[in-house]
Design an enzyme around this catalytic site. Structure first.
Site, PDB file in Angstrom:
ATOM      1  CE  LYS A 176      -4.156  -1.733   1.932  1.00 44.27           C
ATOM      2  NZ  LYS A 176      -3.483  -3.789   1.824  1.00 44.27           N
ATOM      3  CG  ASP A 220      -3.173  -3.449  -2.398  1.00 43.92           C
ATOM      4  OD1 ASP A 220      -2.729  -4.373  -3.002  1.00 43.92           O
ATOM      5  OD2 ASP A 220      -2.998  -3.675  -1.187  1.00 43.92           O
ATOM      6  CG  MET A 221      -6.916   3.062  -5.532  1.00 46.28           C
ATOM      7  SD  MET A 221      -4.993   3.986  -6.372  1.00 46.28           S
ATOM      8  CE  MET A 221      -5.338   4.000  -8.052  1.00 46.28           C
ATOM      9  NE  ARG A 270      -5.959  -6.606  -5.914  1.00 45.89           N
ATOM     10  CZ  ARG A 270      -4.713  -6.600  -5.159  1.00 45.89           C
ATOM     11  NH1 ARG A 270      -4.762  -5.375  -4.713  1.00 45.89           N
ATOM     12  NH2 ARG A 270      -3.972  -7.105  -4.974  1.00 45.89           N
ATOM     13  CE  LYS A 300     -19.140  -5.080  -6.417  1.00 47.82           C
ATOM     14  NZ  LYS A 300     -20.494  -6.109  -5.739  1.00 47.82           N
ATOM     15  N   GLY A 301     -14.041  -1.348  -4.926  1.00 46.23           N
ATOM     16  CA  GLY A 301     -13.013  -0.027  -4.134  1.00 46.23           C
ATOM     17  C   GLY A 301     -13.950  -0.307  -2.346  1.00 46.23           C
ATOM     18  CG  HIS A 319     -15.144 -11.965  -2.969  1.00 45.79           C
ATOM     19  ND1 HIS A 319     -14.806 -10.717  -2.117  1.00 45.79           N
ATOM     20  CD2 HIS A 319     -14.045 -12.605  -2.897  1.00 45.79           C
ATOM     21  CE1 HIS A 319     -13.979 -11.170  -1.698  1.00 45.79           C
ATOM     22  NE2 HIS A 319     -13.354 -11.678  -1.560  1.00 45.79           N
TER      23      HIS A 319
END
Ligand code: FDA
Length: 302
Positions: A91, A125-126, A176, A179-180, A219
């Protein structure tokens, strides 16, 4: 939001450690790198890949970022030494983005250089909106120097994402798509679940058509269905994409994906800093608590 979800999100910061620990247990490999290695070996044996993540986000001193970078190097060495089918997720705020942007870039650069040396890969990662531009800028710079060894994350809830995908088409593309998870203002993020899902499919199709390698991180069964359809329609080969899921979530869906011949990577977090991480995840997604309660009472989702 259901009453249950509302109550979880309002009270979670005051819930005692043992209770959060109960909910968090299945979602975290453990507190040490050995735990992450053990879980990765188990998942590799079951035909799944992993991405290892060391817990810790909002640091206050740059020496903490240096320590996290050193942890990252240890993870890469362990993956190499144990010949694991795994890579590393990091991150930007963990590497000091909000403290010293230049130093943060240097630390991430060091990790990606090491990943290249051992023929591995770093996923950046965002995080939340204040970090989006810097994260994409880092990705742009790093992909020039290390194509094939670095990727980032794009979030389908953000209104800007379809344009970001187009803007990023001029170089190596490895994303990747999720959704967030952060709570963002409506001016910048779609809020309606159907709008987020439609945007997800639009973004995925655009990424594929631009030749990107995509980690389809969800998921949500309806999105898995849409993604499998797109893969078939576009005639993609299994090495042009992968599905991604979090450790401990919906093992039945995992099996469906793998049994259908798709590659699947599990996100494996570990570390001492599990309590704030778990509380934030529970606050942001009370579904986790619902899921744990279902498991506790042996209930099925449908
Ligand atoms: P949705 O939230 O609709 O969930 C679908 C179903 O799965 C629901 O039934 C729900 O109960 C269940 N479920 C979902 N998440 C669960 C959980 N944690 N525990 C138990 N059940 C759960 N976000 C981000 O902003 N930046 C990032 O870098 C990443 N990275 C990332 C990596 C990977 C591998 C995954 C799978 C996800 C992320 N995310 C993320 C999080 C992502 O943005 C999103 O918030 C969650 O994946 C939940 O969205 P779904 O697509 O799963 O759908």
């Amino acid at each position: 939001m259901s009453l249950f979800n509302f109550l979880v999100s309002k009270t979670i910061m005051h819930v005692p450690k043992p209770i959060v620990s109960y909910f968090a247990k299945g979602y975290i490999a453990g507190s040490t790198l050995d735990d992450a290695i053990r879980v990765t070996k188990e998942l590799n044996q079951q035909g799944m890949m992993t991405t290892i993540d060391i817990l810790g986000e909002f640091i206050t001193r740059i020496d903490q970022a240096v320590a996290f970078k050193n942890n990252g190097l240890e993870i890469l060495q362990a993956i190499d030494q144990h010949k694991l089918n795994a890579n590393l997720s990091i991150k930007p705020t963990q590497m000091g983005l909000t403290l010293d942007k230049e130093r943060c870039f240097e630390l991430i650069h060091e990790l990606v250089a090491e990943a290249k040396r051992i023929n591995n890969f770093i996923r950046i990662d965002m995080e939340d909106i204040p970090t989006t531009d810097d994260t994409l800028e880092f990705f742009r710079k790093l992909r020039e120097e290390f194509p094939g060894h670095v990727g980032t994350v794009l979030q389908a809830y953000l209104r800007r994402t379809p344009q970001d995908i187009i803007d990023l088409a001029d170089g190596y593309q490895n994303y990747r798509l999720c959704k967030g998870i952060y709570i963002e203002p409506r001016l910048h993020a779609w809020k309606h679940p159907q709008a987020i899902n439609r945007n997800y499919v639009t973004c995925l199709e655009r990424m594929f058509k631009q030749g990107a390698y995509v980690g389809i991180a969800t998921h949500d069964e309806s999105l898995v269905f849409e993604a499998m359809n797109l893969v078939r329609e576009l005639g993609l080969k299994p090495d042009q994409y992968e599905f991604q899921m979090l450790l401990g979530v919906d093992e039945e869906l995992r099996k469906i994906i793998v049994d259908n011949g798709h590659r699947l990577r599990i996100y494996v977090p570990y570390g001492q800093d599990w309590l704030p991480y778990s509380k934030r995840r529970l606050k942001e997604n009370p579904f986790i608590a619902q899921h744990a309660l279902r498991q506790m009472f042996g209930l099925k989702k449908h």
